[in-house]
Design an enzyme around this catalytic site. Structure first.
Site, PDB file in Angstrom:
ATOM      1  CE  LYS A 169      -4.109  -1.880   0.437  1.00 16.84           C
ATOM      2  NZ  LYS A 169      -5.234  -1.599  -0.474  1.00 16.84           N
ATOM      3  CG  ASP A 194      -4.373  -0.687  -3.689  1.00 13.33           C
ATOM      4  OD1 ASP A 194      -4.790   0.341  -4.281  1.00 13.33           O
ATOM      5  OD2 ASP A 194      -5.131  -1.517  -3.148  1.00 13.33           O
ATOM      6  CD  GLU A 219      -5.527  -2.683  -6.230  1.00 16.06           C
ATOM      7  OE1 GLU A 219      -4.595  -3.515  -6.168  1.00 16.06           O
ATOM      8  OE2 GLU A 219      -6.571  -2.799  -5.570  1.00 16.06           O
ATOM      9  CG  ASP A 244      -9.998  -1.959  -5.671  1.00 18.39           C
ATOM     10  OD1 ASP A 244     -11.199  -2.221  -5.681  1.00 18.39           O
ATOM     11  OD2 ASP A 244      -9.296  -2.138  -4.635  1.00 18.39           O
ATOM     12  CE  LYS A 268     -10.598  -5.169  -3.403  1.00 20.67           C
ATOM     13  NZ  LYS A 268     -10.391  -3.876  -2.729  1.00 20.67           N
TER      14      LYS A 268
HETATM   15  O1  OSB Z   1      -7.907  -1.626  -1.950  1.00 18.18           O
HETATM   16  O2  OSB Z   1      -7.597  -3.705  -2.267  1.00 18.18           O
HETATM   17  C1  OSB Z   1      -7.918  -2.775  -1.515  1.00 18.18           C
HETATM   18  C2  OSB Z   1      -8.451  -4.081   2.038  1.00 18.18           C
HETATM   19  C3  OSB Z   1      -9.528  -3.329   2.435  1.00 18.18           C
HETATM   20  C4  OSB Z   1     -10.051  -2.392   1.572  1.00 18.18           C
HETATM   21  C5  OSB Z   1      -9.492  -2.212   0.303  1.00 18.18           C
HETATM   22  C6  OSB Z   1      -8.415  -2.975  -0.105  1.00 18.18           C
HETATM   23  C7  OSB Z   1      -7.879  -3.927   0.786  1.00 18.18           C
HETATM   24  C8  OSB Z   1      -6.735  -4.766   0.460  1.00 18.18           C
HETATM   25  C9  OSB Z   1      -6.687  -6.097   1.148  1.00 18.18           C
HETATM   26  O3  OSB Z   1      -5.853  -4.404  -0.267  1.00 18.18           O
HETATM   27  C10 OSB Z   1      -5.839  -7.101   0.481  1.00 18.18           C
HETATM   28  C11 OSB Z   1      -6.027  -8.473   1.053  1.00 18.18           C
HETATM   29  O4  OSB Z   1      -7.145  -8.850   1.445  1.00 18.18           O
HETATM   30  O5  OSB Z   1      -5.054  -9.230   1.067  1.00 18.18           O
HETATM   31 MG    MG Z   2      -7.255  -1.772  -3.953  1.00 15.74          MG
END
Ligand code: OSB
Ligand code: MG
Length: 378
Positions: A169, A194, A219, A244, A268
């Site tokens: 992140k 991300d 991302e 995303d 997702k």
């Molecule tokens: O942006 O992908 C995202 C977790 C909570 C909210 C948004 C995100 C995420 C993650 C989690 O990146 C990644 C995981 O579950 O391994």
């Molecule tokens: Mg994401």
């Protein structure tokens, strides 16, 4: 019989259950720090069988406008009443279209009904989509850490475990040094970042710098509902942009692809309205050379298992985020737990439906709210 023509009923009862599980370690993104996972579960009962679903909405509206409260309201007051017409799953999803937006609420209902249908047929969930079982390459995602040394330790651990994709992140002010440190120590890993929508086009010079780190993808660099500025940014970058937050339906995916807003989509399934909508996005993307992968929001074992089945479909060419392959909670609510193999892959559980047992006594232990959201004819 085709999946869409299958009758969902008779549904006797639907319960909404909110659980809160402490996370083993806090998870920090550009929009906040999570210390526990709070999730809305759906338990659908029909003729001695139970289907489970998990809504990916959070208690707060920071990742998406939907929250656990809005989802619970939409599910109870607008979506479940549509079961009264004894629809097929295809008819039910069509009738959901009258409700604008709220894809997370819709996905939770769809998921639980598909689990129920697969259990009734005695087949694993992915078989409903005609997919073959396969080992699923696992990816891992690390939140923003206090210091770079801590992150490097986590990445070294993940490299040792043979994870196929490592995501870190980033947020404003915590970006280039992090990527520089990870990339120089690990020149050959599949690394991605991300941003969770923290930047704007004014940050173009920063993204040009990021282009030097040979990231697999960046991302969601820009705003959560933007497609236009992402298209402008993608033209300037060699690194693929992955969307995303901006992709919430088949239509927004098609628009993003047509506009060149991204070269990769993080599907997702809980964010785009469910597995059936996801399978349409995956097929459409595959035909247009857009790679997809399965993202997560650190779901419990229920949501995580839906995501695993989804990844058997064609088009899922990158490893997913699979929080469950790293121990996310002190104690999960399903069994068996996935096992990460020496090949960095996980096995899809055997058995009908999602194929994991929901441990109701643990659900009860972590439950913070429970209500009956629907009662049908008996
Ligand atoms: O942006 O992908 C995202 C977790 C909570 C909210 C948004 C995100 C995420 C993650 C989690 O990146 C990644 C995981 O579950 O391994
Ligand atoms: Mg994401």
């Amino acid at each position: 019989m085709s999946l869409l023509a299958e009758k969902v009923g008779p549904i006797e009862r639907v319960e909404s259950i909110v659980v809160s599980l402490p996370l083993v370690r806090p998870f920090e993104t550009s929009f906040g720090v999570k210390r526990e996972k709070t999730a809305l579960l759906l338990k659908i009962s029909s003729e001695g069988l139970v289907g489970w679903g998990e809504c990916i909405a959070s208690p707060d509206p920071y990742y998406s406008y939907e929250t656990i409260q809005t989802a619970r309201h939409l599910i109870k007051d607008f979506l479940l009443p549509l079961l009264g017409n004894s629809p097929s799953i295809g008819e039910l999803l069509d009738s959901f279209r009258r409700v604008r937006g709220h894809p997370m609420a819709k996905a939770a209902v769809e998921n639980a009904l598909l689990d129920l249908i697969a259990r009734r047929r005695g087949v694993p969930l992915h078989a409903l989509f005609g997919a073959e079982k396969r080992r699923i390459p696992a990816g891992v995602s690390f939140g923003i850490q206090k210091d770079t040394a801590g992150l490097l330790e986590l990445v070294a651990w993940a490299v040792g475990k043979k994870f196929h994709k490592i995501k870190v992140k980033i947020k404003k002010g915590k970006d280039l040094e992090i990527l520089e440190a990870v990339r120089s120590r690990f020149p050959h890993i599949n690394l991605m970042a991300d941003a969770n929508a923290d930047y704007s086009l004014d940050d173009l010079p920063l993204f040009r710098e990021m282009d030097h780190y040979r990231l697999l993808m960046i991302e969601q660099p820009l705003s959560y509902d933007d497609l236009y500025h992402h298209a402008l940014l993608q033209r300037e970058l060699a690194t693929p942009i992955c969307l995303d937050e901006s992709v919430t339906s088949f239509d927004s995916a098609a628009t993003a692809i047509a506009m060149g807003s991204c070269r990769i989509i993080n599907i997702k399934q809980g964010r785009v309205g469910g597995l059936i909508e996801s399978s349409r996005i995956a097929e459409y993307s595959l035909e247009r050379g857009i790679g997809v992968w399965s993202g997560s929001v650190i779901e419990t074992g229920i949501g995580r298992t839906f995501n695993m089945h989804l990844q058997t479909l064609p088009g899922f060419v990158f490893a997913g985020d699979n929080s469950g392959t790293v121990r996310a909670f002190e104690e999960d609510i399903t069994e068996p737990m996935p096992v990460l193999g020496d090949d960095g892959c996980v096995e899809i559980p055997e058995g009908a439906g999602i194929g994991v047992r929901v441990l109701e006594e643990r659900v009860a232990r972590y439950c913070i709210f429970r209500e009956e959201s629907y009662r049908g004819m008996r």
